[in-house]
Design an enzyme around this catalytic site. Structure first.
Site, PDB file in Angstrom:
ATOM      1  N   PHE A   3       0.860  -1.185   0.000  1.00 26.31           N
ATOM      2  CA  PHE A   3       0.000   0.000   0.000  1.00 26.31           C
ATOM      3  C   PHE A   3       0.896   1.235   0.000  1.00 26.31           C
ATOM      4  O   PHE A   3       1.747   1.393   0.875  1.00 26.31           O
ATOM      5  CB  PHE A   3      -0.927   0.044   1.220  1.00 26.31           C
ATOM      6  N   ASP A  46       9.335   2.378   1.706  1.00 28.07           N
ATOM      7  CA  ASP A  46       8.175   3.113   2.216  1.00 28.07           C
ATOM      8  C   ASP A  46       8.063   2.784   3.703  1.00 28.07           C
ATOM      9  O   ASP A  46       7.554   1.729   4.086  1.00 28.07           O
ATOM     10  CB  ASP A  46       6.915   2.695   1.450  1.00 28.07           C
ATOM     11  N   LYS A 104       2.827   9.418   8.635  1.00 32.75           N
ATOM     12  CA  LYS A 104       2.077   8.984   9.821  1.00 32.75           C
ATOM     13  C   LYS A 104       2.576   9.570  11.152  1.00 32.75           C
ATOM     14  O   LYS A 104       2.217  10.673  11.491  1.00 32.75           O
ATOM     15  CB  LYS A 104       2.007   7.463   9.858  1.00 32.75           C
TER      16      LYS A 104
HETATM   17  C1  LIG Z   1      -0.598   5.289   5.377  1.00 31.43           C
HETATM   18  C2  LIG Z   1       0.365   4.849   4.360  1.00 31.43           C
HETATM   19  C3  LIG Z   1       0.549   5.545   3.155  1.00 31.43           C
HETATM   20  C4  LIG Z   1      -0.299   6.736   2.766  1.00 31.43           C
HETATM   21  O1  LIG Z   1      -0.151   7.805   3.638  1.00 31.43           O
HETATM   22  P1  LIG Z   1      -1.184   9.045   3.561  1.00 31.43           P
HETATM   23  O2  LIG Z   1      -0.666   9.998   4.594  1.00 31.43           O
HETATM   24  O3  LIG Z   1      -2.539   8.523   3.850  1.00 31.43           O
HETATM   25  O4  LIG Z   1      -1.093   9.596   2.192  1.00 31.43           O
HETATM   26  C5  LIG Z   1       1.512   5.095   2.280  1.00 31.43           C
HETATM   27  N1  LIG Z   1       2.274   4.029   2.561  1.00 31.43           N
HETATM   28  C6  LIG Z   1       2.134   3.338   3.708  1.00 31.43           C
HETATM   29  C7  LIG Z   1       3.020   2.177   3.986  1.00 31.43           C
HETATM   30  C8  LIG Z   1       1.176   3.718   4.642  1.00 31.43           C
HETATM   31  O5  LIG Z   1       1.013   3.003   5.761  1.00 31.43           O
END
Ligand SMILES: *Cc1c(COP(=O)(O)O)cnc(C)c1O
Length: 390
Positions: free
Chosen positions: A135, A222, A251
């Protein structure tokens, strides 16, 4: 009209919400409009890394609001300089770009990877490999990056140039990198958060780095969910003993104020030049003031050990519950596998009983505040156990 009715009348219905109106919070506990309190084992959604309205954090944020709340990025601010300096020295990265969200941090990483390759090799070497079940965000491009078919609908045409390969399959990765000469980066989460708290295996991670180094393909981690203390290390890459060319954060970075960051190693730190990228609110002073307190806390003596220690403590308590089949994850990023109960039902039951948890696919996902106390772990797991035994 009630808060919920007003909300539902005017806010787009893009989330499945619980019928709870959260009104206040302090440390690990949130309180709703009726005064009922909830221990939060989700830190919002991994965002409130020091819990709700932590005193030190709130003081720093309020002080910043009263001194300067924002300036355009055509000026410098001390608070952003201080945070950038501290973040880069602590993580060993050369440069950082600040945005306001995870998706934005990943967009920055994608732009760096493509321009790095364009500058060196010209057009056509633009493909980014991501993992199945990953994701990476909700923008049209980060949806393309996300390796889950359910996200590839409605919004056609999606951004081209993304391919997905199964996690922990070294052969498939090697074959892909051998056959497709248009690849400029491999992007992955060390632990897939939304995908179900799936931990990458060390040999697979080692292979990514080996194969990418041989081919001048950039590695992009990420760490939006796994980063900044969540797994018991400042970055989860440290736990694997690797150094990605790019790491993205968001986050929990500013303790609950919107911020995303894209860290780049020396090799690609100067790829984005004047005019090639930007974000009006990126590096906002209030967010930086909050982020400074979060990072100072993470870097304080013994803090990371305490995250690991509490992680083990929580895992052991969870494993004592008969309905729990197993627990995946690291540090304070945990996915609880249940024997027969449905995660979504348990989430509701827990909320009724005063505990907020998250789900990820069919697991209960726990991302408690990094400074949670053993006492609150005890209280929370008691409620969790009750919900599972009901
Ligand atoms: C939450 C998340 C995102 C997206 O972050 P947003 O602040 O909602 O755009 C991308 N990658 C990972 C791994 C995430 O947990």
């Amino acid at each position: 009209m009630s808060t919920i009715d007003k909300f539902n009348e005017h806010v787009m219905m893009t989330y499945g919400r619980l019928p709870i109106v959260l009104d206040k919070g302090h440390d690990r506990v949130a309180t709703d409009e009726s005064g009922k309190s909830y221990i939060d084992f989700g830190s919002g959604i991994g965002t409130n890394s020091l819990g709700y309205t932590n005193d030190k954090w709130a003081d720093a944020v309020c002080e910043q609001v009263r001194s300067i709340q924002h300036t355009s990025n055509y000026f410098y601010t001390k608070v952003q300089a201080d945070f950038a300096d501290k973040l880069c020295s602590a993580t060993g990265y050369e440069k950082v770009f600040f945005g306001n969200s995870g998706a934005e941090a990943n967009e920055c990483a994608i732009k760096i990877a493509r321009k790095y390759s364009f500058d060196k090799y010209g057009k056509g070497r633009h493909t980014i490999v991501t993992l199945v079940n990953s994701f990476h965000g909700r923008t049209v491009t980060t949806l393309s990056a996300t390796g889950q078919d359910v996200f590839h609908n409605y919004f056609f045409p999606f951004t081209e140039g993304f391919v997905h390969t199964p996690a922990n399959d070294t052969e498939a990765l090697e074959k892909l990198l051998d056959e497709d000469k248009s690849i400029c980066a491999v992007m992955f989460e060390f632990i897939q958060g939304e995908g179900g708290v799936n931990v990458l295996e060390q040999p697979f991670v080692d292979k990514i780095f080996e194969l990418c180094a041989e081919r001048d393909i950039l590695t992009v981690a990420d760490e939006i969910q796994t980063g900044l203390g969540r797994t018991g290390a400042l970055l989860t890459s440290e736990r694997y003993g690797v150094k990605p060319d790019i790491t993205t954060l968001a986050k929990g970075i500013a303790g609950g104020i919107p911020m995303g960051a894209c860290l780049a190693a020396e090799k690609c730190g100067d790829v984005l030049t004047k005019g090639t990228h930007g974000s009006t609110f990126g590096g906002n002073p209030i967010a930086c003031a909050g982020a400074n307190v979060v990072l100072d806390t993470l870097l304080s003596e013994g803090f990371m050990d305490s995250v690991n220690e509490k992680g083990f403590y929580l895992v052991n308590k969870l494993l004592e519950i008969p309905e729990v089949e197993g627990v995946d994850g690291m540090g304070l990023m945990l996915g609880v596998r249940l024997k027969s109960k449905k995660a979504a039902d348990i989430l509701l039951k827990c909320a009724e009983n005063g505990l907020l948890v998250l789900t990820a696919k069919d697991k209960i996902r726990l991302l408690p505040p990094l400074n949670i106390t053993k006492e609150d772990i005890d209280k929370g797991t008691e409620i969790f156990k009750g919900a599972l035994e009901d």
